[in-house]
Design a protein around this motif. Sequence first.
Motif, PDB file in Angstrom:
ATOM      1  N   SER A   1       0.824  -1.205   0.000  1.00 54.24           N
ATOM      2  CA  SER A   1       0.000   0.000   0.000  1.00 54.24           C
ATOM      3  C   SER A   1       0.861   1.258   0.000  1.00 54.24           C
ATOM      4  CB  SER A   1      -0.928  -0.007   1.214  1.00 54.24           C
ATOM      5  OG  SER A   1      -0.176  -0.068   2.407  1.00 54.24           O
ATOM      6  N   HIS A   2       2.108   1.159   0.456  1.00 51.31           N
ATOM      7  CA  HIS A   2       2.984   2.328   0.435  1.00 51.31           C
ATOM      8  C   HIS A   2       3.386   2.684  -0.995  1.00 51.31           C
ATOM      9  CE1 HIS A   2       3.246   2.377   4.736  1.00 51.31           C
ATOM     10  NE2 HIS A   2       3.696   1.141   4.785  1.00 51.31           N
ATOM     11  N   PHE A   3       3.374   1.702  -1.862  1.00 49.17           N
ATOM     12  CA  PHE A   3       3.730   1.939  -3.256  1.00 49.17           C
ATOM     13  C   PHE A   3       2.499   2.279  -4.096  1.00 49.17           C
ATOM     14  CE2 PHE A   3       7.056  -0.788  -1.623  1.00 49.17           C
ATOM     15  CZ  PHE A   3       8.204  -0.170  -2.089  1.00 49.17           C
ATOM     16  N   HIS A   4       1.353   1.834  -3.646  1.00 51.45           N
ATOM     17  CA  HIS A   4       0.154   1.963  -4.470  1.00 51.45           C
ATOM     18  C   HIS A   4      -0.948   2.635  -3.661  1.00 51.45           C
ATOM     19  CE1 HIS A   4       2.225  -0.797  -7.087  1.00 51.45           C
ATOM     20  NE2 HIS A   4       2.310  -1.659  -6.103  1.00 51.45           N
ATOM     21  N   ASN A   5      -0.872   3.958  -3.555  1.00 48.11           N
ATOM     22  CA  ASN A   5      -1.874   4.654  -2.757  1.00 48.11           C
ATOM     23  C   ASN A   5      -2.894   5.396  -3.608  1.00 48.11           C
ATOM     24  OD1 ASN A   5      -0.249   6.628  -3.716  1.00 48.11           O
ATOM     25  ND2 ASN A   5       0.714   7.114  -1.723  1.00 48.11           N
ATOM     26  N   ASP A   6      -2.925   5.102  -4.901  1.00 45.10           N
ATOM     27  CA  ASP A   6      -4.034   5.535  -5.728  1.00 45.10           C
ATOM     28  C   ASP A   6      -4.181   4.526  -6.851  1.00 45.10           C
ATOM     29  OD1 ASP A   6      -1.971   6.008  -7.439  1.00 45.10           O
ATOM     30  OD2 ASP A   6      -2.432   8.120  -7.784  1.00 45.10           O
TER      31      ASP A   6
ATOM     32  N   THR B   1      10.552  -0.548 -16.647  1.00 49.24           N
ATOM     33  CA  THR B   1      10.006   0.585 -15.903  1.00 49.24           C
ATOM     34  C   THR B   1       8.507   0.682 -16.171  1.00 49.24           C
ATOM     35  OG1 THR B   1      12.081   1.801 -16.038  1.00 49.24           O
ATOM     36  CG2 THR B   1      10.095   3.084 -15.588  1.00 49.24           C
ATOM     37  N   THR B   2       7.720   0.780 -15.130  1.00 46.13           N
ATOM     38  CA  THR B   2       6.269   0.857 -15.294  1.00 46.13           C
ATOM     39  C   THR B   2       5.738   2.140 -14.671  1.00 46.13           C
ATOM     40  OG1 THR B   2       5.943  -0.437 -13.258  1.00 46.13           O
ATOM     41  CG2 THR B   2       5.948  -1.639 -15.350  1.00 46.13           C
ATOM     42  N   CYS B   3       4.619   2.592 -15.212  1.00 43.06           N
ATOM     43  CA  CYS B   3       3.950   3.793 -14.705  1.00 43.06           C
ATOM     44  C   CYS B   3       2.551   3.423 -14.234  1.00 43.06           C
ATOM     45  CB  CYS B   3       3.885   4.858 -15.790  1.00 43.06           C
ATOM     46  SG  CYS B   3       5.515   5.444 -16.312  1.00 43.06           S
ATOM     47  N   ALA B   4       1.982   4.296 -13.431  1.00 42.95           N
ATOM     48  CA  ALA B   4       0.707   4.007 -12.792  1.00 42.95           C
ATOM     49  C   ALA B   4      -0.390   3.669 -13.796  1.00 42.95           C
ATOM     50  CB  ALA B   4       0.276   5.188 -11.928  1.00 42.95           C
ATOM     51  N   ASP B   5      -0.375   4.337 -14.975  1.00 39.91           N
ATOM     52  CA  ASP B   5      -1.475   4.142 -15.916  1.00 39.91           C
ATOM     53  C   ASP B   5      -1.240   3.017 -16.921  1.00 39.91           C
ATOM     54  OD1 ASP B   5      -0.726   6.590 -15.057  1.00 39.91           O
ATOM     55  OD2 ASP B   5      -1.782   7.744 -16.537  1.00 39.91           O
ATOM     56  N   ASP B   6      -0.101   2.337 -16.858  1.00 39.03           N
ATOM     57  CA  ASP B   6       0.169   1.253 -17.806  1.00 39.03           C
ATOM     58  C   ASP B   6      -0.772   0.084 -17.549  1.00 39.03           C
ATOM     59  OD1 ASP B   6       2.224   2.765 -18.786  1.00 39.03           O
ATOM     60  OD2 ASP B   6       3.829   1.547 -17.926  1.00 39.03           O
ATOM     61  N   PRO B   7      -1.383  -0.480 -18.590  1.00 41.61           N
ATOM     62  CA  PRO B   7      -2.210  -1.678 -18.396  1.00 41.61           C
ATOM     63  C   PRO B   7      -1.342  -2.856 -17.994  1.00 41.61           C
ATOM     64  CG  PRO B   7      -1.945  -1.214 -20.730  1.00 41.61           C
ATOM     65  CD  PRO B   7      -1.354  -0.051 -20.008  1.00 41.61           C
ATOM     66  N   LEU B   8      -1.842  -3.680 -17.087  1.00 42.05           N
ATOM     67  CA  LEU B   8      -1.041  -4.794 -16.555  1.00 42.05           C
ATOM     68  C   LEU B   8      -1.789  -6.115 -16.560  1.00 42.05           C
ATOM     69  CD1 LEU B   8       1.686  -5.420 -14.883  1.00 42.05           C
ATOM     70  CD2 LEU B   8       0.141  -5.406 -12.916  1.00 42.05           C
ATOM     71  N   PHE B   9      -3.107  -6.068 -16.352  1.00 44.66           N
ATOM     72  CA  PHE B   9      -3.864  -7.287 -16.105  1.00 44.66           C
ATOM     73  C   PHE B   9      -5.237  -7.152 -16.738  1.00 44.66           C
ATOM     74  CE2 PHE B   9      -7.052  -9.026 -12.959  1.00 44.66           C
ATOM     75  CZ  PHE B   9      -6.912 -10.362 -13.295  1.00 44.66           C
ATOM     76  N   MET B  10      -5.701  -8.219 -17.380  1.00 49.47           N
ATOM     77  CA  MET B  10      -7.032  -8.213 -17.962  1.00 49.47           C
ATOM     78  C   MET B  10      -7.845  -9.338 -17.346  1.00 49.47           C
ATOM     79  SD  MET B  10      -8.238  -8.344 -21.955  1.00 49.47           S
ATOM     80  CE  MET B  10      -9.978  -8.151 -22.365  1.00 49.47           C
ATOM     81  N   LEU B  11      -8.987  -8.987 -16.837  1.00 46.74           N
ATOM     82  CA  LEU B  11      -9.901  -9.972 -16.262  1.00 46.74           C
ATOM     83  C   LEU B  11     -10.991 -10.232 -17.283  1.00 46.74           C
ATOM     84  CD1 LEU B  11     -10.866 -11.706 -13.902  1.00 46.74           C
ATOM     85  CD2 LEU B  11     -12.094  -9.708 -13.029  1.00 46.74           C
ATOM     86  N   TYR B  12     -11.011 -11.460 -17.781  1.00 46.52           N
ATOM     87  CA  TYR B  12     -11.984 -11.838 -18.810  1.00 46.52           C
ATOM     88  C   TYR B  12     -12.976 -12.820 -18.220  1.00 46.52           C
ATOM     89  CZ  TYR B  12     -14.001 -14.353 -22.746  1.00 46.52           C
ATOM     90  OH  TYR B  12     -14.876 -14.956 -23.608  1.00 46.52           O
ATOM     91  N   ARG B  13     -14.237 -12.541 -18.419  1.00 44.11           N
ATOM     92  CA  ARG B  13     -15.289 -13.451 -17.972  1.00 44.11           C
ATOM     93  C   ARG B  13     -15.937 -14.083 -19.190  1.00 44.11           C
ATOM     94  NH1 ARG B  13     -15.539  -9.072 -14.550  1.00 44.11           N
ATOM     95  NH2 ARG B  13     -15.437  -9.539 -12.319  1.00 44.11           N
TER      96      ARG B  13
ATOM     97  N   PRO C   1      -2.551   5.607 -23.194  1.00 44.85           N
ATOM     98  CA  PRO C   1      -1.351   6.363 -22.819  1.00 44.85           C
ATOM     99  C   PRO C   1      -0.383   5.485 -22.042  1.00 44.85           C
ATOM    100  CG  PRO C   1      -3.161   6.895 -21.339  1.00 44.85           C
ATOM    101  CD  PRO C   1      -3.715   5.945 -22.375  1.00 44.85           C
ATOM    102  N   PHE C   2       0.822   5.279 -22.566  1.00 37.99           N
ATOM    103  CA  PHE C   2       1.858   4.573 -21.839  1.00 37.99           C
ATOM    104  C   PHE C   2       2.838   5.605 -21.291  1.00 37.99           C
ATOM    105  CE2 PHE C   2       0.337   1.108 -24.402  1.00 37.99           C
ATOM    106  CZ  PHE C   2       0.468   0.019 -23.564  1.00 37.99           C
ATOM    107  N   GLY C   3       3.369   5.335 -20.131  1.00 39.76           N
ATOM    108  CA  GLY C   3       4.399   6.196 -19.574  1.00 39.76           C
ATOM    109  C   GLY C   3       3.878   7.500 -19.002  1.00 39.76           C
ATOM    110  N   GLN C   4       2.575   7.656 -18.867  1.00 42.53           N
ATOM    111  CA  GLN C   4       2.037   8.858 -18.252  1.00 42.53           C
ATOM    112  C   GLN C   4       1.791   8.595 -16.780  1.00 42.53           C
ATOM    113  OE1 GLN C   4      -1.296  10.451 -20.310  1.00 42.53           O
ATOM    114  NE2 GLN C   4      -0.297  10.439 -22.301  1.00 42.53           N
ATOM    115  N   GLY C   5       1.822   9.627 -15.996  1.00 41.74           N
ATOM    116  CA  GLY C   5       1.633   9.460 -14.567  1.00 41.74           C
ATOM    117  C   GLY C   5       2.940   9.113 -13.880  1.00 41.74           C
ATOM    118  N   ARG C   6       2.872   8.873 -12.580  1.00 37.19           N
ATOM    119  CA  ARG C   6       4.090   8.634 -11.815  1.00 37.19           C
ATOM    120  C   ARG C   6       4.633   7.234 -12.051  1.00 37.19           C
ATOM    121  NH1 ARG C   6       3.008   6.226  -6.671  1.00 37.19           N
ATOM    122  NH2 ARG C   6       0.801   5.768  -6.390  1.00 37.19           N
ATOM    123  N   ARG C   7       5.939   7.119 -11.968  1.00 32.95           N
ATOM    124  CA  ARG C   7       6.583   5.820 -12.112  1.00 32.95           C
ATOM    125  C   ARG C   7       6.347   4.992 -10.854  1.00 32.95           C
ATOM    126  NH1 ARG C   7      12.416   6.408 -15.185  1.00 32.95           N
ATOM    127  NH2 ARG C   7      11.595   7.328 -17.103  1.00 32.95           N
TER     128      ARG C   7
END
Length: 290
Positions: free
Chosen positions: A3-8, A215-227, A36-42
């Motif tokens: 949670s210290h790394f991911h507070n939003d 290097t990843t940024c907050a807005d980079d897509p990482l996971f897709m949940l498919y139903r 948008p890739f690379g936008q937002g905080r690292r």
Amino acid sequence: MTSHFHNDYATLSAPPVRACIPRVTGRMARQPAPMPFGQGRRMLNLSALCVDRHLGDHADRAAITGPEIVSYRSLHERVCRLANALNDQGVRRGDTVAVTLPPGVDGIVAVLACMRIGAVHVLLAGGLDAPAMAAGLSECCAVAVIAGGNAGHDTTQAGLKSMLDRALAMAGSRSRVRMVLVAAPADAPLPMQAGRDHRYDAVVDWYEPDCPPETTCADDPLFMLYRAGGAHGSVHTVAEYGRLVSYTMDMLSPHGDGALPYGMIDMAWRTGQSALVAGVLTQGGTVCLS
């Protein structure tokens, strides 16, 4: 601690069926406005958060137990080898990789390797039939599949691989899969399509056991949940996935001991969720597969 790394967090709407998650570079046909890739905080790469940060003091601690005991040191090497293999085979940051493995060592390594290179992972485990798998592969626009394991109605390795082949044939031109890595015993007789299908060990074992995390940024897509049966899935960003990991572990393991029964991990995995496994590893715990 996560949670210290991911507070939003932030959420991206998933693209509709047959519209793919854009890659970082290059042009893709019939794409909506690029993500948008690379936008937002690292942010710290989640693979490093799960594995690398435990190597200093706890490298020999068991990260995974079950039929096989895997230390954090060994897990790091396996993840890096697969990450290097995926990169060398053309899988790039922002590409989608489908994982059809059950909750086991190979499946966990696959998820962490995708995180390491910035690829989007989607779990299509849980006994999907060929039409449902075809829909999932088309939906998420996977460029690679890591397949194998014992799940589904036909639990033989050959049966599982044949079902994947049928799914890819059904998807036809809607499928963007160009590589299939099959995790199965070396002596298992499997139908293999030349140029597309490869034995997991025969490919991955050749690569170096070290791979710097992307290097990843907050807005980079990482996971897709498919139903299965849904019109489309949902894409979660790096920040939201990290928040999901923290929330899940705070709810299920409030004392931070990472002790979760295998049945709970199996249930989460079969519904397409990998955050529970990631949560145990971020805490330096042991994922028990039995």
